[in-house]
Write an enzyme that holds these catalytic residues in place. Structure first.
Site, mmCIF file in Angstrom:
data_model
loop_
_atom_site.group_PDB
_atom_site.id
_atom_site.type_symbol
_atom_site.label_atom_id
_atom_site.label_comp_id
_atom_site.label_asym_id
_atom_site.label_seq_id
_atom_site.Cartn_x
_atom_site.Cartn_y
_atom_site.Cartn_z
ATOM 1 N N HIS A 140 0.816 -1.224 0.000
ATOM 2 C CA HIS A 140 0.000 0.000 0.000
ATOM 3 C C HIS A 140 0.848 1.272 0.000
ATOM 4 O O HIS A 140 0.337 2.357 -0.286
ATOM 5 C CB HIS A 140 -0.984 0.000 1.177
ATOM 6 C CG HIS A 140 -0.382 0.293 2.520
ATOM 7 N ND1 HIS A 140 -0.079 -0.682 3.439
ATOM 8 C CD2 HIS A 140 -0.039 1.465 3.115
ATOM 9 C CE1 HIS A 140 0.413 -0.128 4.538
ATOM 10 N NE2 HIS A 140 0.455 1.186 4.370
ATOM 11 N N ASP A 170 0.290 -7.690 1.645
ATOM 12 C CA ASP A 170 0.676 -6.277 1.702
ATOM 13 C C ASP A 170 2.196 -6.104 1.690
ATOM 14 O O ASP A 170 2.749 -5.263 2.400
ATOM 15 C CB ASP A 170 0.076 -5.590 2.934
ATOM 16 C CG ASP A 170 0.116 -4.062 2.825
ATOM 17 O OD1 ASP A 170 0.202 -3.551 1.693
ATOM 18 O OD2 ASP A 170 0.071 -3.389 3.880
ATOM 19 N N GLY A 247 3.509 6.891 7.765
ATOM 20 C CA GLY A 247 4.891 7.051 7.309
ATOM 21 C C GLY A 247 5.776 5.921 7.780
ATOM 22 O O GLY A 247 6.801 5.619 7.176
ATOM 23 N N ASN A 248 5.372 5.255 8.895
ATOM 24 C CA ASN A 248 6.102 4.088 9.383
ATOM 25 C C ASN A 248 5.844 2.852 8.529
ATOM 26 O O ASN A 248 6.597 1.877 8.596
ATOM 27 C CB ASN A 248 5.708 3.752 10.822
ATOM 28 C CG ASN A 248 6.571 4.457 11.852
ATOM 29 O OD1 ASN A 248 6.084 5.305 12.596
ATOM 30 N ND2 ASN A 248 7.853 4.128 11.887
ATOM 31 N N SER A 249 4.763 2.859 7.752
ATOM 32 C CA SER A 249 4.407 1.686 6.948
ATOM 33 C C SER A 249 5.567 1.250 6.068
ATOM 34 O O SER A 249 6.164 2.061 5.362
ATOM 35 C CB SER A 249 3.194 2.000 6.072
ATOM 36 O OG SER A 249 2.033 2.119 6.848
ATOM 37 N N LEU A 304 -4.714 -25.287 1.486
ATOM 38 C CA LEU A 304 -5.064 -26.559 2.093
ATOM 39 C C LEU A 304 -6.280 -27.176 1.431
ATOM 40 O O LEU A 304 -6.431 -28.386 1.382
ATOM 41 C CB LEU A 304 -5.377 -26.369 3.582
ATOM 42 C CG LEU A 304 -4.226 -26.410 4.591
ATOM 43 C CD1 LEU A 304 -4.784 -26.154 5.981
ATOM 44 C CD2 LEU A 304 -3.523 -27.749 4.543
ATOM 45 N N GLY A 305 -7.164 -26.322 0.941
ATOM 46 C CA GLY A 305 -8.394 -26.829 0.340
ATOM 47 C C GLY A 305 -9.480 -27.078 1.372
ATOM 48 O O GLY A 305 -10.225 -28.052 1.273
#
Length: 504
Positions: A140, A170, A247-249, A304-305
């Site tokens: 993002h 992400d 801003g830390n993302s 895994l299904g």
């Protein structure tokens, strides 16, 4: 004499061939290991870390902070101005006054209602993970950006190239050109304990590099935030109370040994700023995603299904399945043909372990499965009627096989035969351009009700004039949850078709 010369010539040719072979292999090997961390080798920013100067038992963050800050970068993105439209033309007739008064005058005659979204700028953080310039950050942070620039702690700036991105987790990988960069050494997020001291490193609120401290307050947290960008999110966050702000993302979550244990991704806050809790993608998930993006261009995600309850089981579910608190994950359905179905797992079974690792919640189970790729064999331990069973199954991809998923371009996923609308036809229907779907094909378009001959004129309100515009508009959100709008030449009215390219 002649025989001796021939022997010497053979020896010389053999030596040259051996040298060239070794040189060529080393060149090839270097390319294969680009961006890969070498076990046991530390970058220069860790010099002096283990020199014994820290007092035994003392909680001291200075060495970890000193080692980490050079390897955490500031990411600045720019999205170019673009034109959007809210309505397609209500009249297909040419505005007779446009030549005199300009196209804006056409609004009075039912022309397109359009506007220009100005250039946008944003910033976040990233982490160098190799000495040759590979950077991991959040999807993002860079999603939809036209330009990505990196600034290091020493103020040197670089233009970054996007290597790949995975909205489900992400995570995104960038590359800057250069060598001998400082980088963070991978830790092991499985070893992280509740109450353990951790540090968050990044560039919050457009400030310079900042270090905050906190503890691990929870593991395997799922907060539903990745559903905003993916229909099949991966969430098993490390929760901390280290102060994290916008801003830390994409920045680093490290332990007191300076090792990377997570990528800071989200905050839980009613205001959008720090309010006590922040969330990081565990590094063991990050490593798998990064390796796949660098090797295949897309994540090789295994399934895994089974279907299972995402949240805490209700009292009725506990009673129905005989589930005790913290016992495991209830299987609510087993699609036919999936990995679990083939291995004999049934609805009502309770999954308790994945490859001997205990799992008690859905996010814990997903985190374990995420580490494997289609074709890998794993053991699943489960309870049925109170009795413990073990099944060995071969994981499959979303399509139900074990093939390597190729990184198809966004237009290849769309499918169909596409071509630009010619200028004469565009003028006839009073549109700035468009993309003609000559033939639907067998791609994602075939899953809509669209017919051959449709002209795409906008995607999520963004004006489409040609195939380059179409590609850019779809890539802004990876083709997830988009609406293709347009017209059929010769017919009145506008048409819209919802589309999701994820998993294609």
């Amino acid at each position: 004499m002649m025989k001796l010369k021939n022997i010497l010539l053979v020896i010389l040719i053999s030596a040259a061939t051996s040298f060239l072979s070794v040189w060529g292999y080393n060149r090839w090997e270097a390319k294969q290991t680009a961006g890969v961390q070498e076990p046991g080798k530390l970058p220069i920013n860790y010099a002096g870390f283990f020199d014994g100067e820290r007092a035994a038992g003392a909680v001291d963050f200075t060495a970890a902070s000193t080692s980490a800050t050079p390897a955490v970068v500031h990411i600045k993105t720019k999205t170019k101005a673009r034109q959007v439209t809210n309505n397609l033309p209500r009249s297909r007739s040419r505005n007779p006054f446009s030549d005199l008064f300009g196209d804006d005058f056409g609004d009075l005659f039912g022309g397109p209602q359009s506007q220009t979204i100005p250039e946008q700028r944003a910033s976040g953080s990233g982490v160098l993970i190799s000495n040759d310039g590979f950077i991991v950050t959040n999807n993002h942070v860079i999603d939809g950006a036209d330009d990505i620039n990196i600034t290091l702690n020493n103020k040197r700036s670089y233009k970054a190239t996007l290597i790949g991105a995975d909205p489900s987790s992400d995570i995104a990988v960038l590359k800057i050109e250069g060598k001998n960069f400082p980088y963070l050494v991978y830790g092991n997020s499985d070893d992280v304990k509740l109450g353990q001291w951790v540090l968050a490193v990044g560039y919050p609120l457009t400030l310079d590099v900042t270090v905050t401290a906190g503890i691990i307050s929870a593991k395997a947290r799922s907060i539903g935030i990745n559903r905003r960008q993916s229909e099949s999110p991966i969430e098993s966050f490390l929760q901390t109370d280290a102060a994290v702000n916008p801003g830390n993302s994409g920045g680093a979550l490290i332990n007191t040994d300076g090792q990377l244990i997570g990528i800071n991704s989200a905050i839980a806050s009613p205001t959008g700023s720090y309010a006590g809790y922040s969330y990081a993608v565990p590094v063991n998930i990050v490593k798998k995603v990064v390796n796949d993006l660098m090797k295949f261009g897309t994540v090789q995600r295994a399934y895994l299904g089974i279907q299972y309850s995402m949240g805490e089981p209700t009292e009725d579910e506990k009673k129905e399945y005989g589930l005790r608190d913290g016992e495991g994950v209830v299987v609510t359905d087993v699609p036919v043909g999936g990995a679990a179905s083939v291995a004999g797992i049934k609805k009502g079974d309770i999954v308790t372990k994945i490859n001997e690792v205990k799992v008690t919640t859905g996010p814990e189970m997903v985190e374990q499965v995420t580490r494997y790729k289609p074709g890998d064999k794993i053991t699943v331990t489960y309870l049925r009627d109170g009795k413990e069973n073990t099944a060995t199954l071969t994981l499959k991809n979303r399509s139900g096989n074990t093939n390597v998923v190729k990184n198809a371009t966004i237009l290849e996923k769309l499918g169909g035969t596409l071509e630009n609308l010619d200028k004469k036809t565009a003028a006839t229907y009073d549109v700035p351009g468009g993309v003609v779907v000559r033939k639907i094909g067998s791609g994602a378009l075939s899953k809509t009700k669209m017919q051959d001959g449709f002209v795409i004129t906008s995607v999520n309100g963004i004006v489409i004039k040609n195939t380059d515009d179409l590609r850019a508009a779809l890539e802004r959100n990876k083709g997830n949850n988009v609406k293709l709008e347009g017209m059929y030449p010769g017919y009145e009215g506008s048409y819209g078709y919802p589309l999701n390219l994820e998993g294609e």
